[in-house]
Every structure is written in C-alpha cells, then in structure tokens.
Design a protein around this motif. Sequence first.
Motif, PDB file in Angstrom:
ATOM      1  N   VAL A 185      12.589  12.044   3.752  1.00  0.00           N
ATOM      2  CA  VAL A 185      11.224  12.017   4.298  1.00  0.00           C
ATOM      3  C   VAL A 185      10.601  10.658   4.034  1.00  0.00           C
ATOM      4  N   GLU A 186      10.164   9.994   5.084  1.00  0.00           N
ATOM      5  CA  GLU A 186       9.600   8.645   4.943  1.00  0.00           C
ATOM      6  C   GLU A 186       8.248   8.590   5.658  1.00  0.00           C
ATOM      7  N   LEU A 187       7.262   8.064   4.952  1.00  0.00           N
ATOM      8  CA  LEU A 187       5.900   8.003   5.505  1.00  0.00           C
ATOM      9  C   LEU A 187       5.719   6.847   6.489  1.00  0.00           C
ATOM     10  N   ASP A 188       6.492   5.779   6.321  1.00  0.00           N
ATOM     11  CA  ASP A 188       6.314   4.588   7.160  1.00  0.00           C
ATOM     12  C   ASP A 188       7.055   4.774   8.490  1.00  0.00           C
ATOM     13  N   ALA A 221      14.547  10.589  -5.746  1.00  0.00           N
ATOM     14  CA  ALA A 221      13.534   9.677  -5.210  1.00  0.00           C
ATOM     15  C   ALA A 221      13.282   8.483  -6.109  1.00  0.00           C
ATOM     16  N   ASN A 222      13.168   7.325  -5.473  1.00  0.00           N
ATOM     17  CA  ASN A 222      12.601   6.146  -6.104  1.00  0.00           C
ATOM     18  C   ASN A 222      11.134   6.190  -5.688  1.00  0.00           C
ATOM     19  N   LEU A 223      10.299   6.734  -6.563  1.00  0.00           N
ATOM     20  CA  LEU A 223       8.936   7.092  -6.152  1.00  0.00           C
ATOM     21  C   LEU A 223       7.984   5.912  -6.100  1.00  0.00           C
ATOM     22  N   PRO A 224       7.097   5.908  -5.079  1.00  0.00           N
ATOM     23  CA  PRO A 224       5.988   4.951  -5.123  1.00  0.00           C
ATOM     24  C   PRO A 224       5.138   5.305  -6.343  1.00  0.00           C
ATOM     25  N   TYR A 225       4.796   4.287  -7.145  1.00  0.00           N
ATOM     26  CA  TYR A 225       4.147   4.569  -8.424  1.00  0.00           C
ATOM     27  C   TYR A 225       2.816   5.292  -8.288  1.00  0.00           C
ATOM     28  N   SER A 236       0.826  -1.218   0.000  1.00  0.00           N
ATOM     29  CA  SER A 236       0.000   0.000   0.000  1.00  0.00           C
ATOM     30  C   SER A 236       0.861   1.270   0.000  1.00  0.00           C
ATOM     31  N   LEU A 237       2.138   1.152   0.406  1.00  0.00           N
ATOM     32  CA  LEU A 237       3.038   2.320   0.395  1.00  0.00           C
ATOM     33  C   LEU A 237       4.026   2.246  -0.767  1.00  0.00           C
ATOM     34  N   GLY A 238       3.776   1.342  -1.688  1.00  0.00           N
ATOM     35  CA  GLY A 238       4.653   1.239  -2.876  1.00  0.00           C
ATOM     36  C   GLY A 238       6.060   0.811  -2.506  1.00  0.00           C
ATOM     37  N   GLN A 239       6.181  -0.062  -1.502  1.00  0.00           N
ATOM     38  CA  GLN A 239       7.524  -0.438  -1.020  1.00  0.00           C
ATOM     39  C   GLN A 239       8.166  -1.528  -1.873  1.00  0.00           C
ATOM     40  N   ASN A 240       8.611  -1.142  -3.064  1.00  0.00           N
ATOM     41  CA  ASN A 240       9.434  -2.008  -3.918  1.00  0.00           C
ATOM     42  C   ASN A 240      10.846  -1.468  -3.798  1.00  0.00           C
ATOM     43  N   LEU A 241      11.668  -2.131  -3.010  1.00  0.00           N
ATOM     44  CA  LEU A 241      13.006  -1.608  -2.724  1.00  0.00           C
ATOM     45  C   LEU A 241      13.971  -1.966  -3.840  1.00  0.00           C
ATOM     46  N   LEU A 242      14.807  -1.002  -4.199  1.00  0.00           N
ATOM     47  CA  LEU A 242      15.819  -1.252  -5.227  1.00  0.00           C
ATOM     48  C   LEU A 242      17.011  -1.897  -4.527  1.00  0.00           C
ATOM     49  N   VAL A 243      17.318  -3.132  -4.891  1.00  0.00           N
ATOM     50  CA  VAL A 243      18.346  -3.855  -4.145  1.00  0.00           C
ATOM     51  C   VAL A 243      19.615  -4.109  -4.966  1.00  0.00           C
ATOM     52  N   ILE A 303      13.032  11.509  -1.154  1.00  0.00           N
ATOM     53  CA  ILE A 303      11.639  11.173  -0.831  1.00  0.00           C
ATOM     54  C   ILE A 303      11.524   9.655  -0.774  1.00  0.00           C
ATOM     55  N   GLY A 304      11.053   9.150   0.353  1.00  0.00           N
ATOM     56  CA  GLY A 304      10.845   7.703   0.513  1.00  0.00           C
ATOM     57  C   GLY A 304      12.136   6.910   0.563  1.00  0.00           C
ATOM     58  N   PRO A 305      12.946   7.061   1.620  1.00  0.00           N
ATOM     59  CA  PRO A 305      14.223   6.332   1.684  1.00  0.00           C
ATOM     60  C   PRO A 305      14.077   4.830   1.893  1.00  0.00           C
ATOM     61  N   GLY A 306      12.894   4.376   2.293  1.00  0.00           N
ATOM     62  CA  GLY A 306      12.723   2.931   2.523  1.00  0.00           C
ATOM     63  C   GLY A 306      13.668   2.480   3.613  1.00  0.00           C
ATOM     64  N   LEU A 307      14.571   1.538   3.283  1.00  0.00           N
ATOM     65  CA  LEU A 307      15.547   1.084   4.281  1.00  0.00           C
ATOM     66  C   LEU A 307      16.920   1.699   4.038  1.00  0.00           C
ATOM     67  N   GLY A 318       6.901  11.634   7.707  1.00  0.00           N
ATOM     68  CA  GLY A 318       5.784  12.421   7.197  1.00  0.00           C
ATOM     69  C   GLY A 318       5.464  12.076   5.766  1.00  0.00           C
ATOM     70  N   ASP A 319       4.378  12.701   5.305  1.00  0.00           N
ATOM     71  CA  ASP A 319       3.914  12.532   3.926  1.00  0.00           C
ATOM     72  C   ASP A 319       4.453  13.700   3.120  1.00  0.00           C
ATOM     73  N   ILE A 320       5.263  13.411   2.121  1.00  0.00           N
ATOM     74  CA  ILE A 320       5.897  14.480   1.351  1.00  0.00           C
ATOM     75  C   ILE A 320       4.861  15.425   0.741  1.00  0.00           C
ATOM     76  N   LEU A 321       3.679  14.886   0.444  1.00  0.00           N
ATOM     77  CA  LEU A 321       2.658  15.730  -0.196  1.00  0.00           C
ATOM     78  C   LEU A 321       2.090  16.761   0.773  1.00  0.00           C
TER      79      LEU A 321
HETATM   80  N1  SAM Z   1      14.353   4.546  -1.635  1.00  0.00           N
HETATM   81  C1  SAM Z   1      14.107   3.148  -1.379  1.00  0.00           C
HETATM   82  C2  SAM Z   1      14.753   2.308  -2.480  1.00  0.00           C
HETATM   83  O1  SAM Z   1      15.126   2.903  -3.501  1.00  0.00           O
HETATM   84  O2  SAM Z   1      14.859   1.124  -2.329  1.00  0.00           O
HETATM   85  C3  SAM Z   1      12.606   2.843  -1.233  1.00  0.00           C
HETATM   86  C4  SAM Z   1      11.755   3.205  -2.402  1.00  0.00           C
HETATM   87  S1  SAM Z   1      10.070   2.603  -2.291  1.00  0.00           S
HETATM   88  C5  SAM Z   1       9.652   2.496  -4.028  1.00  0.00           C
HETATM   89  C6  SAM Z   1       9.138   4.051  -1.855  1.00  0.00           C
HETATM   90  C7  SAM Z   1       9.257   4.526  -0.416  1.00  0.00           C
HETATM   91  O3  SAM Z   1       8.455   5.711  -0.277  1.00  0.00           O
HETATM   92  C8  SAM Z   1       8.735   3.562   0.618  1.00  0.00           C
HETATM   93  O4  SAM Z   1       9.675   3.435   1.655  1.00  0.00           O
HETATM   94  C9  SAM Z   1       7.430   4.198   1.138  1.00  0.00           C
HETATM   95  O5  SAM Z   1       7.157   3.881   2.482  1.00  0.00           O
HETATM   96  C10 SAM Z   1       7.745   5.664   0.946  1.00  0.00           C
HETATM   97  N2  SAM Z   1       6.533   6.523   0.779  1.00  0.00           N
HETATM   98  C11 SAM Z   1       5.339   6.164   0.231  1.00  0.00           C
HETATM   99  N3  SAM Z   1       4.515   7.225   0.202  1.00  0.00           N
HETATM  100  C12 SAM Z   1       5.199   8.282   0.733  1.00  0.00           C
HETATM  101  C13 SAM Z   1       4.869   9.642   0.994  1.00  0.00           C
HETATM  102  N4  SAM Z   1       3.666  10.131   0.683  1.00  0.00           N
HETATM  103  N5  SAM Z   1       5.803  10.441   1.572  1.00  0.00           N
HETATM  104  C14 SAM Z   1       7.042   9.940   1.882  1.00  0.00           C
HETATM  105  N6  SAM Z   1       7.405   8.650   1.680  1.00  0.00           N
HETATM  106  C15 SAM Z   1       6.493   7.823   1.107  1.00  0.00           C
END
Ligand code: SAM
Length: 290
Positions: free
Chosen positions: A73-76, A130-134, A22-29, A52-56, A98-101
């Motif tokens: 900034v990370e929402l999770d 950013a590796n953006l959630p789609y 639901s948070l688009g967590q597809n991590l680039l590994v 935006i969205g550092p994930g891990l 927080g939510d970047i939006l």
């Molecule tokens: N940067 C990491 C990588 O490249 O592996 C993770 C990228 S993952 C596609 C997207 C990340 O954005 C997730 O960690 C997710 O929790 C976070 N995320 C989703 N919606 C967000 C929002 N509105 N504001 C900030 N972070 C958000």
Amino acid sequence: MNNNAPSPLELIRRHNLNLKKSLGQNLLVDASHLTRIADAADLKKTDTILEIGPGLGALTHHLAERAGRVVAVELDQRLIPILRAEFAGRPQVSFVHGDILKLSPAELILAQPSDRIGTNSNGESYKVVANLPYYITSAVLRHVLESLPPPTLAVFLVQQEVAQRMVAQPGKMSMLAVSVQFYACPRALHGIPAGAFLPRPKVDSRVVRLDLRPQPAVAGVEPGHFFSIVRAGFGQRRKQLRNSLVAGLSCTKEQADLWLTSSGIDPRRRAETLSLQEWGELTKTVYGSA
Ligand code: SAM
C-alpha cells in the motif's frame, strides 16, 4: 533478489522524481540492510505479506523473492505506475494506492479471490513489513496491532529511540510500550545507520520484530477499559498516579487512592513504573473483570 532490478536511485533519475519529505520518503538504499529486514520476517513461500509504504520497491523485491504473495500500500500516487511496471513480471505482487490508516490491513489481504477470513489461500495468516514514515509510526503501530484479524508477525523499521521505547520495561514504560506489549512480544533487532538512507535522515533507525500474541498479555480485561486507565495514568506522567487518575478519570483523590491500594499499587508511584499486569489489576478494580 532480482539482480536486474533497477536501484531506487536509477528509478528516481529515469522518472525525474523528487522525493517528498512530507511523506517521510527516506528510501533505504543499502541492499545488505534490506536483506536483514526480510530475514527478520522469517519469510516462507506460503506467507502473505502486507507491505506499508513500498516507495520505489527496493524492499518489495526482497519480500517478493521469498514470500508467496505481497500486497503493498503506497500513499504517493506518482509511484504506483512505476511500481506496477517494475513488478509486471511478478503476478504475486500487487500495489494499492491509499493511506494505510484508512484501510483495513486484513481486508487488503483478503481482497484477493479464494481467501478466507484471517488467512490466505494456503490457510496461512499474514505478516506486515514496513519501513515506516516516522511521523505516522505510532498511528500505524496501533492500526496494525488492533486490526482484526491481526497479523501473526510484524517487522518495522523505526527510529532508534522509538525502538527502545517499544521494548522498555517497568521503570521506563510509556503509553507506546504498554500498547505494543499488550498485543505483541517486541524485540529490537539490528540498527541501521542514517547513511543507509536516501536522503539521509537526522537519526539512526532500528529493526523491530513484533510477534503478535494469540491473546492480549493481560487476561480478563476489556481492551477499551484497559487503555482508558492506561491513558489516564500517562496523562500526567510526571505526577504520582493518584493525581493522574484524579485528572484522567475525573474522580476524587480518596477514590483514586482506594482503587490503587485495592490493586496492590502504592498511590505515590508514577505511571512509568507499572507493569502490564498491574495496569490489568487496576482496570479490574475500576471496571470489574471482563
Ligand atoms: N519501503 C521503501 C524503502 O524501504 O526504501 C520506502 C520507505 S519510506 C520511509 C516510506 C514510504 O511510505 C514512502 O514511500 C511514503 O510515500 C509512504 N507512505 C507515507 N505515508 C503513508 C501512508 N499513510 N500509507 C501508505 N504509505 C505511506
């Protein structure tokens, strides 16, 4: 890059995490792709980066190695303590939950002591990576492009098809292409296969670099007016422009034809064929020059 940094997979195991679709967590590994994303941002030690969205934190490590400061900034909420612990030895990296939006990109960067409006403590402006959630790609793009002051450069990892739409030319334009190209010069860079992510998404991705323009591509128009015309034009994109404008601007067909012909545009054309300059001419005809 810190070679001792644990991989996302190790962190997932260690903290018994389940990634949230639901948070688009597809991590680039795949480390080679992470390096190429950092390369695309032309990072210098004077740069301040908003991630935006550092994930891990896999990409964050590459950014921290090359930039002067990184604000991520990370929402999770679950990931914040993990990230802070992983980067405890790097005071130049900070994490905001927080939510970047709902946050102002510029304020996030400036919320550090000794910063001036629009620049960091070294007088440099900021970049976004950013590796953006789609599911929030378009909203984040708009949010970043319209932020004041805007970044000088943004590097986004987006779906392949979205990258193509961002760099489209007249004949294949869309609302997204006009919005991006109004504020920036977009370049589609290297592709990243779905297999480089964990879990594997359904589609391939592409890195896009946006060099923000010092001024919008169209001079003499108020952006609000410009985008109200573009939105009306694309409101019914399969229709001729004259019909889209009638519906979108609540005007008569005669008025729409007059505006279009006065702007040098054949009323039978479709929105995807117009250049930014033609949208600009139409805006000036309808609203007058700004
Ligand atoms: N940067 C990491 C990588 O490249 O592996 C993770 C990228 S993952 C596609 C997207 C990340 O954005 C997730 O960690 C997710 O929790 C976070 N995320 C989703 N919606 C967000 C929002 N509105 N504001 C900030 N972070 C958000």
